[in-house]
Motif scaffolding. Structure first.
Motif, short mmCIF file in Angstrom:
data_model
loop_
_atom_site.label_atom_id
_atom_site.label_comp_id
_atom_site.label_asym_id
_atom_site.label_seq_id
_atom_site.Cartn_x
_atom_site.Cartn_y
_atom_site.Cartn_z
N UNK A 112 8.17 -5.65 -1.51
CA UNK A 112 8.92 -4.39 -1.54
C UNK A 112 9.88 -4.34 -2.72
N UNK A 113 10.49 -5.49 -3.07
CA UNK A 113 11.41 -5.53 -4.22
C UNK A 113 10.66 -5.49 -5.55
N UNK B 102 4.29 0.39 -7.68
CA UNK B 102 3.16 1.29 -7.46
C UNK B 102 2.62 1.10 -6.03
N UNK B 103 1.78 2.02 -5.57
CA UNK B 103 1.17 1.84 -4.24
C UNK B 103 0.39 0.52 -4.16
N UNK B 104 0.42 -0.10 -2.98
CA UNK B 104 -0.30 -1.35 -2.75
C UNK B 104 -0.71 -1.41 -1.28
N UNK B 105 -1.70 -2.26 -1.01
CA UNK B 105 -2.27 -2.36 0.33
C UNK B 105 -2.56 -3.81 0.67
N UNK B 106 -2.46 -4.14 1.95
CA UNK B 106 -3.03 -5.38 2.48
C UNK B 106 -4.48 -5.02 2.82
N UNK B 107 -5.44 -5.82 2.34
CA UNK B 107 -6.85 -5.57 2.61
C UNK B 107 -7.47 -6.82 3.22
N UNK B 108 -8.76 -6.76 3.49
CA UNK B 108 -9.49 -7.92 3.98
C UNK B 108 -9.20 -8.25 5.43
N UNK C 196 3.54 -0.91 11.07
CA UNK C 196 4.90 -1.44 11.05
C UNK C 196 4.89 -2.95 11.27
N UNK C 197 5.63 -3.67 10.44
CA UNK C 197 5.73 -5.12 10.58
C UNK C 197 7.11 -5.54 10.11
N UNK C 198 7.91 -6.13 11.01
CA UNK C 198 9.24 -6.62 10.64
C UNK C 198 10.05 -5.56 9.90
N UNK D 89 7.04 -0.99 6.33
CA UNK D 89 5.86 -0.12 6.44
C UNK D 89 4.79 -0.71 5.53
N UNK D 90 3.72 -1.21 6.13
CA UNK D 90 2.66 -1.88 5.39
C UNK D 90 1.45 -0.95 5.34
N UNK D 91 0.99 -0.67 4.13
CA UNK D 91 -0.18 0.19 3.96
C UNK D 91 -1.44 -0.66 4.07
N UNK D 92 -2.36 -0.21 4.92
CA UNK D 92 -3.66 -0.85 5.07
C UNK D 92 -4.72 0.24 5.09
N UNK D 93 -5.93 -0.07 4.66
CA UNK D 93 -7.00 0.93 4.75
C UNK D 93 -7.28 1.27 6.22
N UNK D 94 -7.66 2.53 6.46
CA UNK D 94 -8.10 2.91 7.80
C UNK D 94 -9.34 2.09 8.15
#
Length: 162
Positions: free
Chosen positions: A19-20, A24-30, A119-121, A124-129
């Motif tokens: 977050x710091x 740019x936009x980023x995602x957790x994937x896999x 939501x995690x801790x 706001x974590x972006x993940x693919x649908x």
């Protein structure tokens, strides 16, 4: 430590830094995205982060002492990105800036076309649908990725049956 607790502990440390650092936009994937979105019995071996090249370079600069410079991803010829693997967390984190996948049509940039927020801790974590996770795994095309796409389909089918 179980994979689930290692994932949670790793994210607990990583997310504030991401977050710091990232602009740019980023995602957790896999597999980590599968676990975060509730697919049961998933055992992620690492945390895959898809981001811009610039953000990948910023994270590399911030975490350079923790980079595993000798590591090379499996099927390296199939993927290219600004890549780094960090091993100071309870679960390794792999950052892929501007990831491209070799397809029958040539190199294709990986873009997340539809995402959701988990939501995690207090982050706001972006993940693919789910549909997008399936599309990405199918694009990757390796047997393990196709099995993950099928696993998501079976999970969704189970939700509709229940």
């Amino acid at each position: 430590m179980t994979e689930s607790s290692a994932l949670h502990a790793g994210l607990h440390v990583a997310l504030p830094e991401l977050a710091r650092t990232f602009r740019d936009p980023w995602w957790i994937i896999g597999s980590a995205a599968m676990a975060l979105t509730g697919v049961p019995d998933i055992a992620p071996q690492d945390i895959d982060v898809l981001c811009s090249r610039e953000d990948a370079l910023r994270l590399q600069a911030a975490w350079m002492p923790h980079a595993d410079l000798a590591y090379r991803p499996q099927d390296e010829a199939r993927f290219r990105s600004t890549f780094a693997r960090f091993t100071h967390l309870s679960m390794p984190l792999e950052v892929m800036g501007d990831l491209e996948v070799m397809t029958a049509e040539g190199w294709r940039p990986l873009q997340v076309l539809d995402d959701t927020i988990v939501g995690f801790d207090a982050h706001a974590v972006r993940v693919p649908t789910f549909a997008e996770q399936q599309r990405i795994f199918t694009l990757f095309g390796r047997p393990k990725d196709l099995a993950k796409a099928a696993r998501i389909a079976a999970f969704l089918e189970g939700l509709h049956v229940a």
